[in-house]
Design a protein around this motif. Structure first.
Motif, PDB file in Angstrom:
ATOM      1  N   ASP A   2     -10.501 -26.606   8.031  1.00 17.44           N
ATOM      2  CA  ASP A   2     -10.858 -27.572   6.990  1.00 17.44           C
ATOM      3  C   ASP A   2     -11.928 -28.539   7.494  1.00 17.44           C
ATOM      4  N   CYS A   4     -12.320 -31.688   7.486  1.00 18.17           N
ATOM      5  CA  CYS A   4     -11.894 -32.872   8.228  1.00 18.17           C
ATOM      6  C   CYS A   4     -11.808 -32.591   9.724  1.00 18.17           C
ATOM      7  N   ASP A   7     -15.203 -32.105  11.315  1.00 18.65           N
ATOM      8  CA  ASP A   7     -15.847 -33.390  11.620  1.00 18.65           C
ATOM      9  C   ASP A   7     -15.272 -34.006  12.885  1.00 18.65           C
ATOM     10  N   LEU A   8     -13.957 -33.911  13.018  1.00 18.47           N
ATOM     11  CA  LEU A   8     -13.303 -34.489  14.195  1.00 18.47           C
ATOM     12  C   LEU A   8     -13.834 -33.814  15.463  1.00 18.47           C
TER      13      LEU A   8
END
Ligand code: PRP
Ligand code: ADE
Length: 176
Positions: A2, A4, A7-8
């Motif tokens: 995903d 998110c 990005d992490l």
């Protein structure tokens, strides 16, 4: 994976042009490792991408140790190191290979994997696939049941995936 988690991972990787050789863009995972919350979130998310029934995680020295051991722990699996040559006692199984910026030799301890053991290969990064293909070939000498290979980062443009034909392959973050 995903967005998110992408990005992490992306925001916790440091980029170093021309390291260790000219023309290589080195992706340093040490900022991710040093961030407690990010490390835990990534390891826990990563386990959700993996096949069921893993008994052994094989991680390749050195960054495959750092990520493979907590993954194995979370999965309730054992951890088997594929070490750079010369570190293991006894008569390890060994194989030489090329990677994006050099060559190396890896070894797996004698008797480390039982025949039929359900095994996942893990490393931080898939580049040319030389390291993963060598780890795969070495692991297959133990007649394991190979469940797949999984990476934190896949540099898809370098074609590593093609060196692992027929192996279910997952990555937390794939870059073009
Ligand atoms: C890096 C990385 C992978 C490999 C990927 O390891 O951790 O194992 O290169 O490259 P490839 O797909 O082109 O084979 P390195 O040998 O630099 O060792 P390290 O983990 O000890 O830094
Ligand atoms: N291993 C092989 N290629 C790499 C890269 N570009 N960054 C970090 N580790 C690597």
């Amino acid at each position: 994976a995903d967005g998110c988690l992408d990005d992490l991972v992306r925001t916790h990787i440091a980029l170093h042009p021309d390291f260790p050789n000219p023309g290589v863009l080195f992706r340093d995972i040490t900022p991710l490792l040093a961030d407690a919350a990010a490390l835990r979130a990534v390891i826990r998310h990563w386990t959700t991408l993996l096949p069921e029934g893993i008994e052994y995680v094989v991680g390749t020295e050195a960054r495959g140790f750092v990520l493979g051991a907590p993954l194995a722990y979370e999965l309730g699996a054992g951890f088997v190191p594929a070490r750079k040559a010369g570190k293991l006692p006894g008569t390890p199984a060994g194989l030489s290979y090329d990677l994006e910026y050099g060559s190396a030799r890896i070894e797996i301890p004698e008797h480390a994997l039982p025949a039929g053991g359900r095994t996942l290969l893990v490393d931080d990064l898939l580049a040319t696939g030389g390291t993963a293909a060598a780890t795969l070939e070495l692991t297959r000498r133990f007649d394991v049941e190979l469940l797949g290979a999984s990476f934190l980062i896949e540099l898809a443009g370098l074609g590593g995936r093609e060196k692992l034909p027929g192996v279910p392959l997952t990555a937390v973050w794939t870059l073009d």
